[in-house]
Design an enzyme around this catalytic site. Sequence first.
Site, PDB file in Angstrom:
ATOM      1  N   ASP B 260       0.822  -1.210   0.000  1.00  0.00           N
ATOM      2  CA  ASP B 260       0.000   0.000   0.000  1.00  0.00           C
ATOM      3  C   ASP B 260       0.856   1.260   0.000  1.00  0.00           C
ATOM      4  OD1 ASP B 260      -2.544  -0.945  -0.013  1.00  0.00           O
ATOM      5  OD2 ASP B 260      -2.662  -1.177   2.162  1.00  0.00           O
ATOM      6  N   ILE B 357      -4.614  31.136 -14.889  1.00  0.00           N
ATOM      7  CA  ILE B 357      -4.074  32.349 -14.267  1.00  0.00           C
ATOM      8  C   ILE B 357      -3.116  33.069 -15.220  1.00  0.00           C
ATOM      9  CG2 ILE B 357      -2.493  33.151 -12.447  1.00  0.00           C
ATOM     10  CD1 ILE B 357      -3.863  30.941 -10.650  1.00  0.00           C
ATOM     11  N   GLU B 385      -1.972   3.606 -10.486  1.00  0.00           N
ATOM     12  CA  GLU B 385      -1.837   3.218  -9.072  1.00  0.00           C
ATOM     13  C   GLU B 385      -3.181   3.317  -8.347  1.00  0.00           C
ATOM     14  OE1 GLU B 385       1.138   2.108  -8.359  1.00  0.00           O
ATOM     15  OE2 GLU B 385       0.987   1.806  -6.189  1.00  0.00           O
TER      16      GLU B 385
END
Lengths: 401, 406
Positions: B260, B357, B385
């Site tokens: 994990d 921006i 993932e």
Amino acid sequence: MISFEPSEDQQLILGTVADFAKSALLPRARKFEAAREVSAEVRGAIQEMALGAAGVPESLGGQGLGLLTAVLINEELAYGDAAAPFGLPSFGPFTLAALELGDDAQQRALLEPLLGAAAFGAVAWSEAQPNRDQPGFVTVAKPAGDGFELSGEKSFVSNAAVAAQFVVFAQVDAAQGWNGIGAFIVKQGAKGLEVTGRHETLGLACANFGQVKLDRVAVGKADRLLGGGDFAAATIRFFAKYSLTIAARQVGLARSAFDLTREYCDMRKAFGKPIGHFQAVAFNLADRHMDIESARELVRRAAWSFDAKKDEKACLLATAQAVAHAHEVAMRTTDDAVQLHGGAGFMRDVIVEKMMRDARQMALSGMTTAQMDQLAVLLLTDQALDPAVVLPTPETQSVFT
Amino acid sequence: MYELELNGQQRMLKDALSDMGKNVIRPQSLKWDREKNIDTEFLRTFYAMSQAMKGDANPMEDFQEGPKQRDPKKPSQANRTAAIGAEELAWADASIMLCLPGAGLGGPPLRATGTPEQKERFFGIFRDMSKELRWGAYGLTEPGAGSDVAAIRTSCRKDGDAYVLNGRKCYITNGGRASWVVIFATVDPTQGRAGHRAFVVEQGTPGFFVGKIEEKMGLRANETAELVLEDCRVPIDNLLGGEEKYQTKEGFMTAMKTFDNTRPLVAAMAIGIGRAAYEYACDFVRDNYVLSRPIPRYAAIAERLARAGRQLEAARILTWKAVWMADHSIPNAKEASMSKALAGQAAIRACYDAIEICGAHGTLSEDHALLEKWFRDIKVYDIFEGTGQIQRIVISKRLMTGLKAF
């Protein structure tokens, strides 16, 4: 080192406060709301635990545990009832105003009654209308004799009616605009001071928001708070720290609303299974959980930055980011809490509707998300922190103090 | 004690990578993107450097081989250090971390489930890469099975001292150049994950071909390949973990769960790319806009910039928390997924808003080419993932009582 574990002392305090919030505040939240105050009994219990003094330096009669501990306490209390801390002495902005703006003698004089006799203090900052003639407050402090005379009307002042002392902001030098403001100590009962009316508000019913009228209230020269020389910087720091306290309450409130909602989604069945077993509902909860966990850590990080004496700009930036995020998170979370409860969420039998109102109101206490974003961008682009642009003046959204 | 200070080693690593990122990596980033390759000479130098940074603080090693099993009483700093390094490196270039020689994503399953002999054999080839750079890879995804891992159709059939594999794998990072690939196949599609077997398939094995090399929106410097298995005989010694590992239903999958910890590292990389775009936008605003003028539209720009900044901070703090938990052996599946889900979103938003921006400048691939590159690079960080949706499934299962599947 990077570590997310509060100290043993902090954990101990947290455990006690969390238990207290769940057993003494949560079940009474509706009662406080109806009475529009925190009961004397609960106020007494919190006074006994000296929780309000946690962040006040020991030399001033506090516990000297720092801003992080204070923030953790606020978060846990708000888990029980976010409105309650607004109705407690020494949890308000007054303590922080005294610490940031006062000199040693003033700090002592201002905080002693708060910490000892559980008296309230209040900060009179906002005004109902912006000054339409020039930048600055309408309320003025005119030199008179050896001191000043304060005249004007202040709004959105928490605990105005019950406060023993005020910090009143007023215009000293009109030509200087927002660089020409000052803060003054005024005692309740001073000649010319009148607390007028209590605001009826959407949420935070125990806060006792009121207005203060000043008609040539005389204050001495020694009653002026100078913020250690750089008054604007001290005022910004005061608002940052106070807002961070509010942000911690937003986190506690959001956690509480989230937990209730998660339990409800576990239990409430529709179409043959718990509603939380549908992706639309579960993903919503997952998103709010991410929001809350991140807001919680950003608030802690900002408080830690102050305690660790990081560069002032870094502290302010961390605070601006934490506060803006926490306000948004609490509003989203409580809105979703009501939504996921369905029709039941709209009923006063369930507390999430109160939480939604409290979150909305808290987002206007201290500095708002928009004001914090503005502050962040000035810091990011290396611009001067012009008080006219950075402070939550009546020229922008009005805020509660 | 609550503290968010980097330790000396982490500070040094961050500064070194930041320096190198600015002066060496960034200037080549666009060239690599256009040439769809990071030149070998650079990789060789970089690899040698990372080898020099030995010990606990080698983010490359931790990223490639997965977290080491550690004594819970002696928390390491490795995951925290790796996250700090990963962010800094991705800030410099989005592809570089995925292009680094070594076991790559094949590392974690080999470390978690391989027999000692297999670990020696397959990690061994990376020990000395002074003459030749080598890669490992991870082959799970198929054209018909992405998030739904249980649906893979690549088959394996035991035949004497070998397994015979048939099927197609796609979107395999470094798949074409890999010396070996951990390939997942099934003995029986009706068994779901219990039927899965993992093999280390070596380059050059008869019946094992590289198919199409993908053209991608972003991460173009990184190779993504299709792999084809046609009656490919894989020796039984290459069955990951050995046959006994698959006797019980739990054996293999339980071991697989131990990695994990790559999720927060991917989150850290996303934050690095998002931060790059965000810092670029901050500089642009500082240099080009006159914020002191009370022009109302500046408020909207300021708000966007501030929002991007705080979303990235929110993602970073969750990432740091997830790696801190990993270092202390505290189960962190939920936190790892939260960091990945939030970082993917925040970084995409930051790259998206940075372009907004900067206005028209933002999309020009001459003046502000990096901006448009980051915009192309970042999207996949919410996909690979575990997609954002899959992360939310992981989180939901840990929030709701009795929720096994939707």
